[in-house]
Design a protein around this motif. Structure first.
Motif, mmCIF file in Angstrom:
data_model
loop_
_atom_site.group_PDB
_atom_site.id
_atom_site.type_symbol
_atom_site.label_atom_id
_atom_site.label_comp_id
_atom_site.label_asym_id
_atom_site.label_seq_id
_atom_site.Cartn_x
_atom_site.Cartn_y
_atom_site.Cartn_z
ATOM 1 N N ARG A 13 38.291 48.433 51.887
ATOM 2 C CA ARG A 13 37.762 46.782 52.248
ATOM 3 C C ARG A 13 37.886 45.882 50.950
ATOM 4 O O ARG A 13 37.531 46.261 49.958
ATOM 5 C CB ARG A 13 36.377 46.956 52.494
ATOM 6 C CG ARG A 13 35.698 45.937 53.059
ATOM 7 C CD ARG A 13 34.268 46.169 53.729
ATOM 8 N NE ARG A 13 33.587 47.422 53.239
ATOM 9 C CZ ARG A 13 32.646 47.434 52.059
ATOM 10 N NH1 ARG A 13 32.774 46.029 51.527
ATOM 11 N NH2 ARG A 13 32.143 48.380 51.657
ATOM 12 N N PRO A 14 38.566 44.976 51.327
ATOM 13 C CA PRO A 14 38.849 43.963 50.199
ATOM 14 C C PRO A 14 37.575 43.122 49.922
ATOM 15 O O PRO A 14 36.548 42.936 50.736
ATOM 16 C CB PRO A 14 39.694 42.968 51.021
ATOM 17 C CG PRO A 14 39.506 43.028 52.574
ATOM 18 C CD PRO A 14 39.063 44.306 52.743
ATOM 19 N N LEU A 15 37.596 42.781 48.648
ATOM 20 C CA LEU A 15 36.474 42.136 47.968
ATOM 21 C C LEU A 15 36.902 40.898 47.222
ATOM 22 O O LEU A 15 37.714 41.002 46.419
ATOM 23 C CB LEU A 15 35.742 43.096 47.104
ATOM 24 C CG LEU A 15 34.504 42.334 46.201
ATOM 25 C CD1 LEU A 15 33.327 42.100 47.151
ATOM 26 C CD2 LEU A 15 34.196 43.594 45.113
ATOM 27 N N GLY A 16 36.710 39.855 47.841
ATOM 28 C CA GLY A 16 37.200 38.556 47.309
ATOM 29 C C GLY A 16 36.306 37.994 45.869
ATOM 30 O O GLY A 16 35.272 38.244 46.025
ATOM 31 N N ALA A 17 37.122 37.724 44.932
ATOM 32 C CA ALA A 17 36.403 36.966 43.786
ATOM 33 C C ALA A 17 36.883 35.631 43.516
ATOM 34 O O ALA A 17 38.063 35.385 43.405
ATOM 35 C CB ALA A 17 36.742 37.930 42.651
ATOM 36 N N PHE A 18 35.979 34.577 43.579
ATOM 37 C CA PHE A 18 36.377 33.329 43.269
ATOM 38 C C PHE A 18 35.801 32.700 42.180
ATOM 39 O O PHE A 18 34.579 32.650 41.878
ATOM 40 C CB PHE A 18 35.973 32.555 44.516
ATOM 41 C CG PHE A 18 36.585 33.114 45.589
ATOM 42 C CD1 PHE A 18 37.824 32.678 46.294
ATOM 43 C CD2 PHE A 18 36.010 34.344 46.539
ATOM 44 C CE1 PHE A 18 38.238 33.192 47.471
ATOM 45 C CE2 PHE A 18 36.361 34.796 47.676
ATOM 46 C CZ PHE A 18 37.481 34.401 48.057
ATOM 47 N N THR A 19 36.648 32.156 41.177
ATOM 48 C CA THR A 19 36.249 31.405 40.278
ATOM 49 C C THR A 19 35.466 30.187 40.364
ATOM 50 O O THR A 19 36.236 29.349 41.157
ATOM 51 C CB THR A 19 37.453 31.236 39.202
ATOM 52 O OG1 THR A 19 38.011 32.233 38.981
ATOM 53 C CG2 THR A 19 36.934 30.482 37.978
ATOM 54 N N CYS A 20 34.421 29.864 39.996
ATOM 55 C CA CYS A 20 33.539 28.831 40.279
ATOM 56 C C CYS A 20 33.143 27.907 38.802
ATOM 57 O O CYS A 20 32.489 28.412 37.910
ATOM 58 C CB CYS A 20 32.167 29.084 40.878
ATOM 59 S SG CYS A 20 32.528 30.045 42.426
ATOM 60 N N TYR A 21 33.903 26.870 38.754
ATOM 61 C CA TYR A 21 33.324 25.962 37.522
ATOM 62 C C TYR A 21 32.180 25.057 37.935
ATOM 63 O O TYR A 21 31.611 24.269 36.912
ATOM 64 C CB TYR A 21 34.685 25.102 37.275
ATOM 65 C CG TYR A 21 35.812 25.912 36.794
ATOM 66 C CD1 TYR A 21 35.917 26.078 35.471
ATOM 67 C CD2 TYR A 21 36.986 26.417 37.803
ATOM 68 C CE1 TYR A 21 36.984 27.087 35.140
ATOM 69 C CE2 TYR A 21 37.929 27.059 37.199
ATOM 70 C CZ TYR A 21 37.935 27.411 36.042
ATOM 71 O OH TYR A 21 39.093 28.213 35.473
ATOM 72 N N THR A 22 31.875 24.755 39.172
ATOM 73 C CA THR A 22 30.675 23.783 39.516
ATOM 74 C C THR A 22 30.009 24.563 40.722
ATOM 75 O O THR A 22 30.474 25.588 41.366
ATOM 76 C CB THR A 22 31.452 22.586 39.998
ATOM 77 O OG1 THR A 22 31.964 22.804 41.325
ATOM 78 C CG2 THR A 22 32.421 21.859 39.335
#
Length: 271
Positions: A13-22
């Protein structure tokens, strides 16, 4: 996050990881995750943590993740420093990426083992990198592929370090691709078959959707997204200022940025 990575690998099952600067970006990422009913990781770059307001940003993201309607965690990304890893863990990060990829193999192994020892009392996940994923995670620069991950070396590295996830180099890069992406699919399949832990693919912003699907089918489960979010954020900010250069409606602007982050994230969370 450790359990989520193990489940993602076991269930493919895919797990998304997203960079958050704000916080606007983080709110949009969580909006999209909640709409899709998908677990999600909020990434904090090492450069962001080093910034004057970095600890406050990480603390705020942890609070947002805890209040999300879906499972969500904060992970410090690409950190080569044990003290900053300790700092992130103290602030509530559920995972850290101990990046020793610029070291020689022996030094990378020792650095990663020390990071695992640090994270264990917190119950936090540790991701490492073997091989070299070129490019800059904070700046959109064109890059060519670096040293590829050796499947046998990856298996030995994971066994000796006890990491929960391994970022692999199979032709993927951070930022923009200098040439058309050419991923080594057989190498990815061999690595995923050998490893008892989750395989992470960085540099997914520049990959076509069909290549992302194939990477998942071959065993990659954690997908890191950064460049696409930054481009969308800055592009929407420019449009808003061009449309109404005299406006001081900060709430309207932040809602536009949040919606843009949600729309961008949603493209990566759809089956």
């Amino acid at each position: 996050m450790r359990n989520q990575l193990a489940e993602a690998r076991r269930e493919r099952r895919p797990l998304g990881a997203f960079t958050c600067y704000t916080l606007d970006t983080a709110a949009g990422v969580l909006d999209a995750a909640e709409s899709a009913g998908a677990p999600v990781v909020l990434l904090v770059s090492d450069a962001a943590l080093r910034a004057p307001a970095g600890p406050r940003l990480l603390t705020a993201l942890v609070a947002m993740a805890q209040r999300a309607a879906v499972p969500a965690w904060v992970q410090l990304d690409h950190c080569p420093d044990l003290e900053r890893i300790r700092q992130a863990l103290d602030l509530g990060a559920g995972g850290v990426m101990a990046d020793g990829s610029r070291l020689d193999d022996a030094a990378n192994l020792e650095f990663t083992r020390e990071a695992v020892a640090l994270a264990t009392p917190y119950g936090a996940a540790v991701e490492a990198e073997l091989g070299r994923i070129e490019g800059d995670e904070d700046i959109d620069v064109a890059a060519a592929a670096g040293a590829f991950t050796d499947p046998a070396a990856a298996e030995d590295f994971v066994r000796r370090t006890g990491v929960d996830c391994l970022a692999v180099a199979i032709g993927n890069v951070h930022g923009s691709y200098r040439h058309e992406p050419r991923l080594d699919w057989q190498r990815l399949a061999d690595i995923a078959d050998r490893l008892p832990v989750a395989v992470s693919l960085h540099g997914t912003s520049g990959l076509p959707a069909d290549q992302l699907r194939r990477a998942h089918e071959l065993g990659a489960v954690k997908f890191n997204v950064n460049t696409e979010l930054r481009r969308a954020h800055v592009g929407e900010l420019r449009r808003a200022l061009d449309e109404a250069p005299a406006s001081t409606d900060v709430l309207a602007l932040t809602e536009r940025l949040r919606a843009t982050a949600a729309e961008t994230t949603g493209r990566f969370l759809r089956p």
